[in-house]
Structure formats: structure tokens, C-alpha cells
Design an enzyme around this catalytic site. Structure first.
Site, PDB file in Angstrom:
ATOM      1  N   TYR A   4       1.960  13.819 -12.913  1.00  0.00           N
ATOM      2  CA  TYR A   4       2.971  14.964 -13.110  1.00  0.00           C
ATOM      3  C   TYR A   4       3.461  15.010 -14.496  1.00  0.00           C
ATOM      4  CZ  TYR A   4       7.314  17.676 -13.018  1.00  0.00           C
ATOM      5  OH  TYR A   4       8.324  18.852 -13.208  1.00  0.00           O
TER       6      TYR A   4
ATOM      7  N   ASP B 186       0.721  10.661 -21.529  1.00  0.00           N
ATOM      8  CA  ASP B 186       1.916  11.029 -21.147  1.00  0.00           C
ATOM      9  C   ASP B 186       2.984   9.972 -20.899  1.00  0.00           C
ATOM     10  OD1 ASP B 186       4.438  12.133 -20.230  1.00  0.00           O
ATOM     11  OD2 ASP B 186       3.412  13.445 -18.648  1.00  0.00           O
TER      12      ASP B 186
ATOM     13  N   LYS C 171      12.809  11.406 -21.539  1.00  0.00           N
ATOM     14  CA  LYS C 171      13.461  10.646 -20.893  1.00  0.00           C
ATOM     15  C   LYS C 171      14.400   9.396 -21.626  1.00  0.00           C
ATOM     16  CE  LYS C 171      11.592  11.442 -16.336  1.00  0.00           C
ATOM     17  NZ  LYS C 171      10.213  11.860 -15.823  1.00  0.00           N
TER      18      LYS C 171
HETATM   19  C1  LIG Z   1       9.613  13.554 -15.879  1.00  0.00           C
HETATM   20  C2  LIG Z   1       8.129  13.615 -16.439  1.00  0.00           C
HETATM   21  C3  LIG Z   1       7.897  14.780 -17.315  1.00  0.00           C
HETATM   22  C4  LIG Z   1       8.746  16.113 -17.518  1.00  0.00           C
HETATM   23  O1  LIG Z   1      10.008  15.694 -18.168  1.00  0.00           O
HETATM   24  P1  LIG Z   1      11.005  16.882 -18.153  1.00  0.00           P
HETATM   25  O2  LIG Z   1      12.080  16.387 -19.393  1.00  0.00           O
HETATM   26  O3  LIG Z   1      11.658  16.751 -16.761  1.00  0.00           O
HETATM   27  O4  LIG Z   1      10.526  18.375 -18.417  1.00  0.00           O
HETATM   28  C5  LIG Z   1       6.709  14.968 -17.728  1.00  0.00           C
HETATM   29  N1  LIG Z   1       5.717  13.938 -17.750  1.00  0.00           N
HETATM   30  C6  LIG Z   1       6.018  12.583 -16.900  1.00  0.00           C
HETATM   31  C7  LIG Z   1       5.149  11.548 -16.858  1.00  0.00           C
HETATM   32  C8  LIG Z   1       7.287  12.390 -16.335  1.00  0.00           C
HETATM   33  O5  LIG Z   1       7.680  11.589 -15.806  1.00  0.00           O
END
Ligand SMILES: *Cc1c(COP(=O)(O)O)cnc(C)c1O
Length: 428
Positions: free
Chosen positions: A144, A239, A267
Site C-alpha cells: 500500500y 516506501d 508517519k
Molecule cells: C500509511 C502509508 C502510506 C500512506 O500514508 P498517508 O499519510 O496515510 O497518506 C503510504 N505508504 C505506506 C507504506 C504506508 O504505510
């Protein structure tokens, strides 16, 4: 457990907000429950609107690695707030956070702050496309990367939970630029590259997948991707929105000794405030506007309150021994869980990397999305409800990670262990 206030608030919420929530997984639908409304949190504990207290393993879905309401972070936020909330002009705090990130993740030579992880991955991909002059990207099933159009294809997290990997509203022409490979399947990636020679701008992945449960990269997978990218002129994007400052001080790239071309963050880097960031090789990042001509902007990017929270958080994490402490808490708990599942003869797999872990009720190894999807979600639902009723707040889905924080004490972990034991015996 009595929850009349949460129940009432959820009813009200549904009248004004789609599904009653501002992000789908919060709704508890995949465990067929109603969500708890949280009123406050401190350390590893969250308290709901009815005053019920829980030991929290969601940590706001990752950011709260220090625990909630950490005094250093709250102090930093308070003093930032005193100076005003947003200026739309550069501030010293942005520079300090950028320098702190570079110190902890030295592969990042230059970075841009944005306001969410979604923005970070979306922007990093634009940069990769602009830099390489190619359109296609490879992503992995079950990873994701936020909800941008071209990334909402075979996505994990909420999208996996609802069994709707694709969303209406994503033009098929956009999705068509996204090629899907199996996580941990290097052969599959090679095939795609052969099929689309010279067309692939970037490979993006969660180096430790955390949005289809927790799935670590198998030996050689990340190195294999790095080699393929080098050979084909493809940019490798890690990511690390979840894994950054979570699996080790320098993220998965430090842990596995792989240098990505670009990294996305979010995060933890905002300490609980809305945030994202992307960065990497200087020669690539210099193409970002206004240094270069790849456009990307944000009214609230580098917001001073967010920067203060992020900087205070990273400074705490940069102290000696922090990640040993975090890792040993997670390892202790995971070992206890293994014992409990073994003794109960429940088929399971569990994976842990640094401060995150995940378990599946399943009888086979889990290396990719299809494996994960064949886990026993009905058993998870029963288990989740038992845990919640014993005061343990896990993510309300079989396909999410659990996060240990530095605020979890030995006592909290033992209480969690006891709850696992009771919960498993109650559902068998
Ligand atoms: C949470 C997450 C996102 C998205 O971040 P948001 O601040 O919710 O837009 C993208 N990549 C990874 C791996 C994530 O865990």
C-alpha cells in the site's frame, strides 16, 4: 465492556461523514464491529469516550513509536504553536528536520516535506517519471502506497480488507501504467521488465511489507531489485512511510544494506501530526521545482507545528540504545505469542522486524499477497474481539501490522501476553 458514548458518536458521525470515519479501516468493518471513539491517549494506553482503557498496538497506524503524548514532543509542539500555526514561508524548523532525517538516513541527500504519505509516494513517482522520461511503474500486490490513482491497484491495507483492490474512479488508463508483481518474486519482476523494455521508470515497494500483515523480504529479494534497477536504468523507490524509524534507526535500507534511489517517509517523521516526505539522490532531487522543472508544491508543507513534533520525535529516536530497546520488547512479545500459539496447536505464522510484527492464522508460509489472503480471517475476527474485551487494542484487520512503542513497559507486555493466552483459549 460498555460503549454507549462510542455507539452514540458513531451514529452521529454516520449522518455527516461517509461511513462515519475519515479513513476506512477505522470503521472496524472487517471485524464486523463498531469503532471506539478515542478521547485521549498517554504512553501506550488509549482511553475511549466511555472511559475504557486499552493497551495500544495501533499507535495511530505507526507514528506513535515513542508512545502517546510524549513530554518532549508535546513541549516542542506547544512552543511551536506559541509562535503561530503556519506562515507559507520557510522556517528554521524545516531545515533542522531535513538535516536530522539526513543524519539518520544518509542515503537521503535532499528531501521535500509534504503533508501525507500519499503525497510523498505520488510525488516520488512523478519525479521518477520526470527524471527517466518513462511512464510505467512496477508495484507489488498487497503493498500500500497511499490512495493516489496509479497506486490504488492491488493495494493492501483498507483496500485489501474490503476485497476491492481497485477503486471506482481510478481511470483504467492510469492503472494501466502500473504493472503488478508478486512480493518476494524476483522472477516475476524480471519478466515484466523484459515485457516492457525501456518503459519502466520506477519500482516502488515497502521494503518490509506492512499493509498485508507483516511480510519481510526474503534473502536476496531487495538486492535483486537493486541489481535489476541498475541494469535497466530504473529508479528504486523504497516506501518507508511505515518502516522508516520503525524497523531500525535508518529504516529498512539500513537494516538490509540496500541503497534506494528515492525514499518516501511519513508517519513517525511527523510525530503524530499530518506529514510525508520524499527524498534521495541529489542529482534526482535537483529536478524538483524550483531547483528543477518537475512541479510539486503544498500550502501547508513543512508546517512548523508538524516539523516541531517530527524533530522532537527523531531526536528522541536518535539517542543510543533506543532501537535495541524497541526491538527487544517486540522480540519478547513475539516469542511469548509463538509459545501460546504452539501450545494451543493453532496454525499460525508470525513475522517481526524491529518495532513491528504481524501474525496470520494460517498453515503455510506467507511471502506474498496471495499467501496472506488465504489466512483464516474468521478466526482473526473472533480473536480480535476477545483481545479488545481484555483491553488490548490491535488493528481491526487481519492484514495490518502491530506496533510496539517505547512506552510499552514489561508489565504492559506481560498483560498482553496473558490476554493472548486467554483469548486463544476462549476461541478454540
Ligand atoms: C500509511 C502509508 C502510506 C500512506 O500514508 P498517508 O499519510 O496515510 O497518506 C503510504 N505508504 C505506506 C507504506 C504506508 O504505510
Amino acid at each position: 465492556m460498555q460503549t454507549p458514548k462510542s455507539t452514540e458518536l458513531f451514529q452521529r458521525a454516520q449522518a455527516s461523514i461517509p461511513g462515519g470515519v475519515n479513513s476506512p479501516v477505522r470503521a472496524f468493518r472487517s471485524v464486523r464491529m463498531k469503532p471506539l471513539f478515542v478521547s485521549k491517549a498517554k504512553g501506550c494506553k488509549i482511553i475511549d469516550a466511555d472511559g475504557n482503557e486499552f493497551i495500544d498496538y495501533v499507535g495511530s497506524w505507526g507514528p506513535m513509536v515513542l508512545g502517546h503524548s510524549h513530554p518532549a514532543v508535546l513541549d516542542a509542539v506547544k512552543s511551536a504553536v506559541e509562535n503561530g500555526l503556519s506562515f507559507g514561508a520557510p522556517t528554521q524548523l524545516e531545515v533542522e528536520l531535513a538535516e536530522q532525517v539526513k543524519k539518520m538516513m544518509p542515503n537521503i541527500e535532499s528531501l521535500r516535506m509534504v503533508s501525507s504519505g500519499t503525497e510523498a509516494t505520488m510525488s516520488a513517482i512523478r519525479v521518477a517519471r520526470g527524471y527517466t522520461g518513462r511512464d510505467k511503474i512496477i508495484k507489488f500486490a498487497g503493498c500500500y502506497h497511499g490512495h493516489a490513482d496509479h497506486l490504488l491497484v492491488k493495494a493492501g491495507s483498507g483496500a485489501a480488507t474490503f476485497g476491492q483492490p481497485d477503486s471506482p474512479g481510478v481511470p483504467s488508463a492510469f492503472a494501466g501504467e502500473t504493472l503488478i508483481a508478486g512480493f518476494n518474486d524476483l522472477e516475476n519482476v524480471s519478466q515484466l521488465i523484459e515485457e516492457y523494455p525501456g518503459e519502466i521508470a520506477a519500482i516502488i515497494l515497502e521494503p518490509v511489507a506492512g499493509n498485508m500483515g507483516v511480510i519481510a523480504p526474503v534473502a536476496g529479494f531487495l538486492k535483486g531489485l537493486r541489481d535489476l534497477c541498475d541494469r535497466e536504468g530504473i529508479l528504486l523507490i523504497f516506501d518507508e512511510v511505515m518502516t522508516g524509524f520503525r524497523v531500525s534507526k535508518g529504516g529498512a535500507q539500513e537494516l538490509y544494506h540496500i541503497v534506494p534511489d528515492l525514499t518516501t517517509l511519513g508517519k513517525i517523521i511527523g510525530g503524530g501530526m499530518p506529514v510525508g516526505a520524499y527524498g534521495g539522490r541529489l542529482d534526482i532531487m535537483e529536478h524538483v521545482s524550483p531547483a528543477g522543472d518537475i512541479y510539486q508544491a503544498g500550502t501547508l508543507s513543512g508546517n512548523p507545528v508538524t516539523m516541531a513534533a517530527g524533530l522532537a520525535t527523531l531526536k528522541e529516536l536518535d539517542k543510543p540504545g533506543v532501537y535495541e530497546d524497541l526491538g527487544s520488547k517486540a522480540v519478547w512479545l513475539v516469542n511469548e505469542i509463538k509459545d501460546i500459539f504452539e501450545n494451543a496447536s493453532v496454525p499460525y505464522r508470525i513475522q517481526q522486524v524491529g518495532g513491528m510484527f504481524g501474525f496470520f492464522f494460517i498453515d503455510q508460509d506467507v511471502n506474498g499477497f496471495d499467501d496472506a489472503l488465504s489466512c483464516d480471517t474468521e478466526r482473526f475476527i473472533k480473536f480480535f474481539r476477545e483481545m479488545l474485551s481484555q483491553g488490548i487494542y490491535l488493528a481491526p484487520s487481519a492484514f495490518e501490522a502491530a506496533f510496539v512503542s517505547l512506552a510499552h513497559t514489561e508489565q504492559d507486555l506481560e498483560k498482553t501476553r496473558d490476554a493472548f493466552k486467554t483469548a486463544i483459549s476462549n476461541i478454540l
